[in-house]
Design a protein around this motif. Sequence first.
Motif, PDB file in Angstrom:
ATOM      1  N   VAL A  11       0.923  -1.166   0.062  1.00 14.65           N
ATOM      2  CA  VAL A  11      -0.050  -0.171   0.051  1.00 14.65           C
ATOM      3  C   VAL A  11       0.883   1.326  -0.130  1.00 14.65           C
ATOM      4  O   VAL A  11       0.608   2.280  -0.558  1.00 14.65           O
ATOM      5  CB  VAL A  11      -1.216   0.067   1.192  1.00 14.65           C
ATOM      6  N   GLN A  54      -7.715   6.383  -6.423  1.00 13.06           N
ATOM      7  CA  GLN A  54      -8.029   5.046  -5.504  1.00 13.06           C
ATOM      8  C   GLN A  54      -6.945   4.976  -4.440  1.00 13.06           C
ATOM      9  O   GLN A  54      -7.245   4.599  -3.261  1.00 13.06           O
ATOM     10  CB  GLN A  54      -8.240   3.953  -6.578  1.00 13.06           C
ATOM     11  N   THR A  55      -5.374   5.010  -4.949  1.00 15.00           N
ATOM     12  CA  THR A  55      -4.569   4.933  -3.893  1.00 15.00           C
ATOM     13  C   THR A  55      -4.622   5.916  -2.686  1.00 15.00           C
ATOM     14  O   THR A  55      -4.361   5.462  -1.506  1.00 15.00           O
ATOM     15  CB  THR A  55      -3.296   4.973  -4.858  1.00 15.00           C
ATOM     16  N   PHE A  56      -5.253   7.084  -3.127  1.00 14.01           N
ATOM     17  CA  PHE A  56      -5.229   8.063  -1.991  1.00 14.01           C
ATOM     18  C   PHE A  56      -6.378   7.958  -1.073  1.00 14.01           C
ATOM     19  O   PHE A  56      -6.736   8.442   0.054  1.00 14.01           O
ATOM     20  CB  PHE A  56      -5.258   9.522  -2.340  1.00 14.01           C
ATOM     21  N   GLY A  57      -7.306   6.908  -1.603  1.00 14.19           N
ATOM     22  CA  GLY A  57      -8.521   6.486  -0.852  1.00 14.19           C
ATOM     23  C   GLY A  57      -9.615   7.480  -1.097  1.00 14.19           C
ATOM     24  O   GLY A  57     -10.409   7.666  -0.010  1.00 14.19           O
ATOM     25  N   LEU A  72      -9.491   0.794   2.227  1.00 15.99           N
ATOM     26  CA  LEU A  72      -8.232   0.136   2.441  1.00 15.99           C
ATOM     27  C   LEU A  72      -7.128   1.114   2.557  1.00 15.99           C
ATOM     28  O   LEU A  72      -6.509   1.292   3.528  1.00 15.99           O
ATOM     29  CB  LEU A  72      -7.970  -1.361   1.808  1.00 15.99           C
ATOM     30  N   ASN A  73      -6.831   1.682   1.371  1.00 16.56           N
ATOM     31  CA  ASN A  73      -5.674   2.537   1.195  1.00 16.56           C
ATOM     32  C   ASN A  73      -6.014   3.814   2.049  1.00 16.56           C
ATOM     33  O   ASN A  73      -5.198   4.233   2.608  1.00 16.56           O
ATOM     34  CB  ASN A  73      -5.609   3.061  -0.280  1.00 16.56           C
ATOM     35  N   HIS A  74      -7.397   4.144   2.033  1.00 18.57           N
ATOM     36  CA  HIS A  74      -7.768   5.349   2.931  1.00 18.57           C
ATOM     37  C   HIS A  74      -7.279   5.177   4.494  1.00 18.57           C
ATOM     38  O   HIS A  74      -6.720   6.000   5.123  1.00 18.57           O
ATOM     39  CB  HIS A  74      -9.104   5.696   2.762  1.00 18.57           C
ATOM     40  N   TYR A 134      -5.375   2.744   5.661  1.00 14.62           N
ATOM     41  CA  TYR A 134      -4.108   2.627   5.783  1.00 14.62           C
ATOM     42  C   TYR A 134      -3.174   3.822   5.990  1.00 14.62           C
ATOM     43  O   TYR A 134      -2.292   4.056   6.759  1.00 14.62           O
ATOM     44  CB  TYR A 134      -3.438   1.312   4.856  1.00 14.62           C
ATOM     45  N   LEU A 135      -3.489   4.690   5.136  1.00 17.56           N
ATOM     46  CA  LEU A 135      -2.737   5.990   4.961  1.00 17.56           C
ATOM     47  C   LEU A 135      -2.747   6.807   6.186  1.00 17.56           C
ATOM     48  O   LEU A 135      -2.254   7.244   6.820  1.00 17.56           O
ATOM     49  CB  LEU A 135      -2.846   6.762   3.713  1.00 17.56           C
ATOM     50  N   THR A 147      -1.274   5.228   9.316  1.00 13.69           N
ATOM     51  CA  THR A 147       0.200   5.048   9.267  1.00 13.69           C
ATOM     52  C   THR A 147       0.700   6.686   9.021  1.00 13.69           C
ATOM     53  O   THR A 147       1.231   7.545   9.967  1.00 13.69           O
ATOM     54  CB  THR A 147       0.881   4.396   8.164  1.00 13.69           C
TER      55      THR A 147
END
Lengths: 246, 252
Positions: free
Chosen positions: A32, A206-209, B236-238, B240-241, B244
């Motif tokens: 991630v 998507q990666t930034f959520g 999930l990414n949201h 997790y970021l 952390t």
Amino acid sequence: MATQVSDRGSAKAPASSAAAPARPKRPRIPAVLLKFVIAVSSVLLVLYLVVHMLGNLQIFFGPENIDGYAVWIRTILEPLLGNEGFVWVIRVVLTAAVVGHIWAATVLALRAKRARPVKYAAGNKVKGNYTTRTMRWGGVIVLLFIIYHILDLTTGTLNPNGEHLAVWDNVHADFAPGRWYVTIWYVIALLAIFFHLRHGLWSAVQTFGWNSNKREPILKAIATGFSGLLILGFLIVPISVTFGWI
Amino acid sequence: MKVNLRVWRQRDAVDKGRMVSYVVEDASEDMSFLELLDVLNEKLILSGDEPVAFDHDCREGICGSCSMVVDGHPHGPEKATTVCQLHMRKFSDGATITVEPFRAGAFPVIKDLVVDRGAFDKIIQAGGYISANTGSAPEAHSTPVPKSNADRSFAAANCIGCGACVAACPNGSASLFLGAKLTHLGEMPQGQPERWERVVNMVETHDDAGFGGCTNTGACATACPKEIPLDVISQLNHDYLKATVGGRRKKA
């Protein structure tokens, strides 16, 4: 007496006891976070592309404008950074972004390979669309293009004119009708960047959520429209020169 | 109807395995795909051969046991269908069908079409739960949940943990499974106390198990028999970021 080693400390010590169950080697950086590196670097690179494209359009206002623009960007923050200082700051940041982007993507690609050691006999029929499947090899094409492009129009090594700061002349010599193959190479590379961005922009969201089911079609449409406009802005320069429109 | 089957046969975890062809002459189009394998196995047993091993339990599409890739599609080419709910009428007479186990480094083949999905259990043990005292659970209605949160939680809770997302993913990632569990618990008030700890531990266990990283291809959501939406990976990414980089996770 020797210092007492705490439990926590001994657990971290390498090969503390032969009886300890063999733990799988933990990937050092979670996937991630690697994706986060890719997304953050891509934001920097896309912002640069927007400025680069708008700067290129100066060529439609004549030789003085585009050549003047090349001189001007070297004088930004001159009192602080000296002549060319600003462009070097940008170059260092961009290089760091490109290196981080490729490093993270390579680590993920190698992990992906290990995660499926045996391939499907009937092939994997569940596929994303064309753009998602070509991110890795498309990315390699884009990298090769960037190297060529820097040697061509930044250092002037591969440019038939190749005179520093003579942007108008360099571009006209580069995309002269007789060198149609260079124009075609630029068009192919720019299309590769279009495909890369089309998936990449949405993927970064998507990666930034920030993606959601409801927003997904809109975000994808924006990603396609934005990449399309950006790439058109780039394409119009070599094509106009080759066809003699400017 | 007649079907030609190409089935992956592997004696045990160390055997190299190979594709073996079989012909089933008397298949009915009302059979499920697992029933077709049952017919094949009865023939194999009668002729003294080893039957094809495959996982199955409820045969009504909710247990997540059946784990096979039919013609390159996990659970077969039908949308939102487990392989037990895949019927032979979806195939043409005389078709050649390739049947393989789910392929992932984290899902080693035990025998034939049976894979060890213990890696999913480890991920659940790492955080796919909420802690609650038994015997003194408060009345459920005393904790109101907004409708939209409840809906999203239920949609994610549809996950049956079958592993089709891993089988379909070109990177062998279990991110859709992870995201489904995190969204299912994270949308609920009961899931909040352990939310940030949960995401970090589950992601760590996921990577340790040898699953690959997500590249947002969307293959998982296409293959998912329970139609888990792709945006659970965004969640999930949201989370997790936030846990952390955002510093939400407080170490005790």
